[in-house]
Design a protein around this motif. Structure first.
Motif, PDB file in Angstrom:
ATOM      1  N   GLU A 127      37.615  25.593   5.682  1.00  0.00           N
ATOM      2  CA  GLU A 127      38.953  25.669   5.116  1.00  0.00           C
ATOM      3  C   GLU A 127      39.964  25.979   6.209  1.00  0.00           C
ATOM      4  O   GLU A 127      39.601  26.483   7.278  1.00  0.00           O
ATOM      5  CB  GLU A 127      38.996  26.762   4.044  1.00  0.00           C
ATOM      6  CG  GLU A 127      38.037  26.522   2.882  1.00  0.00           C
ATOM      7  CD  GLU A 127      37.999  27.700   1.932  1.00  0.00           C
ATOM      8  OE1 GLU A 127      38.559  28.755   2.292  1.00  0.00           O
ATOM      9  OE2 GLU A 127      37.411  27.577   0.845  1.00  0.00           O
ATOM     10  N   PRO A 128      41.231  25.683   5.983  1.00  0.00           N
ATOM     11  CA  PRO A 128      42.251  25.977   6.998  1.00  0.00           C
ATOM     12  C   PRO A 128      42.358  27.481   7.258  1.00  0.00           C
ATOM     13  O   PRO A 128      42.199  28.303   6.354  1.00  0.00           O
ATOM     14  CB  PRO A 128      43.538  25.430   6.372  1.00  0.00           C
ATOM     15  CG  PRO A 128      43.086  24.442   5.349  1.00  0.00           C
ATOM     16  CD  PRO A 128      41.792  24.968   4.829  1.00  0.00           C
ATOM     17  N   ASP A 129      42.607  27.814   8.521  1.00  0.00           N
ATOM     18  CA  ASP A 129      42.869  29.198   8.881  1.00  0.00           C
ATOM     19  C   ASP A 129      44.357  29.520   8.853  1.00  0.00           C
ATOM     20  O   ASP A 129      44.742  30.680   8.745  1.00  0.00           O
ATOM     21  CB  ASP A 129      42.327  29.486  10.296  1.00  0.00           C
ATOM     22  CG  ASP A 129      40.861  29.136  10.426  1.00  0.00           C
ATOM     23  OD1 ASP A 129      40.092  29.525   9.537  1.00  0.00           O
ATOM     24  OD2 ASP A 129      40.485  28.463  11.406  1.00  0.00           O
ATOM     25  N   GLU A 154      41.155  24.706   0.456  1.00  0.00           N
ATOM     26  CA  GLU A 154      40.819  23.297   0.251  1.00  0.00           C
ATOM     27  C   GLU A 154      40.311  22.678   1.553  1.00  0.00           C
ATOM     28  O   GLU A 154      41.035  22.591   2.542  1.00  0.00           O
ATOM     29  CB  GLU A 154      42.053  22.524  -0.244  1.00  0.00           C
ATOM     30  CG  GLU A 154      41.803  21.041  -0.461  1.00  0.00           C
ATOM     31  CD  GLU A 154      40.598  20.804  -1.350  1.00  0.00           C
ATOM     32  OE1 GLU A 154      39.646  20.154  -0.870  1.00  0.00           O
ATOM     33  OE2 GLU A 154      40.613  21.278  -2.508  1.00  0.00           O
ATOM     34  N   ALA A 155      39.051  22.251   1.552  1.00  0.00           N
ATOM     35  CA  ALA A 155      38.457  21.676   2.765  1.00  0.00           C
ATOM     36  C   ALA A 155      39.144  20.379   3.171  1.00  0.00           C
ATOM     37  O   ALA A 155      39.240  20.071   4.369  1.00  0.00           O
ATOM     38  CB  ALA A 155      36.961  21.429   2.544  1.00  0.00           C
ATOM     39  N   GLU A 156      39.642  19.611   2.216  1.00  0.00           N
ATOM     40  CA  GLU A 156      40.312  18.353   2.545  1.00  0.00           C
ATOM     41  C   GLU A 156      41.610  18.577   3.308  1.00  0.00           C
ATOM     42  O   GLU A 156      42.118  17.657   3.961  1.00  0.00           O
ATOM     43  CB  GLU A 156      40.610  17.559   1.266  1.00  0.00           C
ATOM     44  CG  GLU A 156      39.404  16.900   0.638  1.00  0.00           C
ATOM     45  CD  GLU A 156      38.883  15.727   1.462  1.00  0.00           C
ATOM     46  OE1 GLU A 156      39.607  15.291   2.379  1.00  0.00           O
ATOM     47  OE2 GLU A 156      37.771  15.269   1.189  1.00  0.00           O
ATOM     48  N   SER A 191      42.529  13.250   0.273  1.00  0.00           N
ATOM     49  CA  SER A 191      41.264  12.648   0.687  1.00  0.00           C
ATOM     50  C   SER A 191      41.463  11.356   1.468  1.00  0.00           C
ATOM     51  O   SER A 191      40.634  10.985   2.312  1.00  0.00           O
ATOM     52  CB  SER A 191      40.379  12.393  -0.528  1.00  0.00           C
ATOM     53  OG  SER A 191      41.035  11.499  -1.441  1.00  0.00           O
ATOM     54  N   ALA A 192      42.568  10.635   1.194  1.00  0.00           N
ATOM     55  CA  ALA A 192      42.808   9.372   1.879  1.00  0.00           C
ATOM     56  C   ALA A 192      43.564   9.536   3.197  1.00  0.00           C
ATOM     57  O   ALA A 192      43.762   8.545   3.904  1.00  0.00           O
ATOM     58  CB  ALA A 192      43.598   8.435   0.963  1.00  0.00           C
ATOM     59  N   LEU A 193      43.961  10.732   3.533  1.00  0.00           N
ATOM     60  CA  LEU A 193      44.756  10.954   4.747  1.00  0.00           C
ATOM     61  C   LEU A 193      43.844  11.262   5.941  1.00  0.00           C
ATOM     62  O   LEU A 193      42.741  11.758   5.795  1.00  0.00           O
ATOM     63  CB  LEU A 193      45.732  12.108   4.531  1.00  0.00           C
ATOM     64  CG  LEU A 193      46.710  11.939   3.355  1.00  0.00           C
ATOM     65  CD1 LEU A 193      47.657  13.114   3.291  1.00  0.00           C
ATOM     66  CD2 LEU A 193      47.472  10.622   3.458  1.00  0.00           C
ATOM     67  N   GLN A 194      44.347  10.967   7.134  1.00  0.00           N
ATOM     68  CA  GLN A 194      43.567  11.125   8.357  1.00  0.00           C
ATOM     69  C   GLN A 194      43.557  12.573   8.816  1.00  0.00           C
ATOM     70  O   GLN A 194      44.550  13.297   8.668  1.00  0.00           O
ATOM     71  CB  GLN A 194      44.140  10.241   9.466  1.00  0.00           C
ATOM     72  CG  GLN A 194      44.016   8.757   9.201  1.00  0.00           C
ATOM     73  CD  GLN A 194      44.536   7.925  10.358  1.00  0.00           C
ATOM     74  OE1 GLN A 194      45.062   8.472  11.330  1.00  0.00           O
ATOM     75  NE2 GLN A 194      44.387   6.624  10.261  1.00  0.00           N
TER      76      GLN A 194
END
Length: 211
Positions: free
Chosen positions: A76-78, A163-165, A205-208
């Motif tokens: 996940e984001p820090d 959110e991992a994405e 999910s579709a983003l780089q």
């Protein structure tokens, strides 16, 4: 910290015994009379101790540490950074918008270079409206220019933290809109914010990554 390596074999090799006349009796430093063989052995031992002490002194170093940063290896984001899009803003000249955007981009670059997992959100012009009532557009490339509710941006920040994405992604967000005729250069990724569903994972999910 102290790092020591074993002394090289050459340093510990026995030194040649000094020439001592046969049968001579030589007083040592304490004034004791010792046989030549014992004197030579003591001299070799003392020489080896000096060589080992010198070797340890040269192989030793110290370092002062002011601080240590431990980076978690989670998914996940820090850190979540709210930046801005390059859209026009009411009350600001184009030159002022360009300066503000450039300063925000420098902050984004510093965050990416920090080594932490990050999420950079570039909202359109913020408006003071209730969130969760309009579809949102998530995109990359500084192509969105509509406004967005500050409440919706706050909800995205909270969801991005778990959110991992969202890890290591930079994206723009604004209200859904219809592109002008001939400007349909990309497909809008729109999602209706809701308290029940996980709309953010689907939208991102579709983003780089690493952007």
């Amino acid at each position: 910290y102290e790092l020591r390596r074993p002394a090289p074999a050459a340093a510990t090799a026995a030194a040649p015994a000094p020439a001592v006349p046969a049968g001579a009796r030589i007083p040592d430093q304490l004034g004791l009379i010792r046989p030549p063989g014992q004197i030579a052995a003591l001299q070799r031992q003392r020489l080896q101790e000096q060589q080992q002490a010198a070797q340890q002194r040269f192989e030793r170093f110290s370092i002062e540490v002011d601080w240590i940063k431990a980076l978690p290896a989670g998914v996940e984001p820090d850190f979540v950074l709210v930046s801005c899009s390059g859209a026009e803003r009411r009350g600001l000249d184009a030159s002022d918008v360009a300066r503000v955007t450039a300063a925000k981009r420098r902050g984004e670059d510093l965050l990416r270079a920090s080594g932490m997992g990050y999420t950079v959100i570039r909202p359109g012009p913020l408006v003071d409206e209730p969130g969760g009532y309009k579809a949102l557009v998530f995109d990359q490339g500084d192509r969105v220019g509509q406004s967005v509710s500050a409440a919706d941006v706050a909800d995205i920040c909270l969801r991005a933290l778990h959110e991992a994405e969202a890890r290591n992604k930079t994206f723009d967000v604004c209200y859904e809109y219809q592109p002008d005729e001939g400007l349909q250069l990309y497909e809008l990724v729109a999602s209706i914010p809701s308290s029940g569903g996980n709309y953010l994972a689907q939208a991102l999910s579709a983003l780089q990554k690493n952007t």
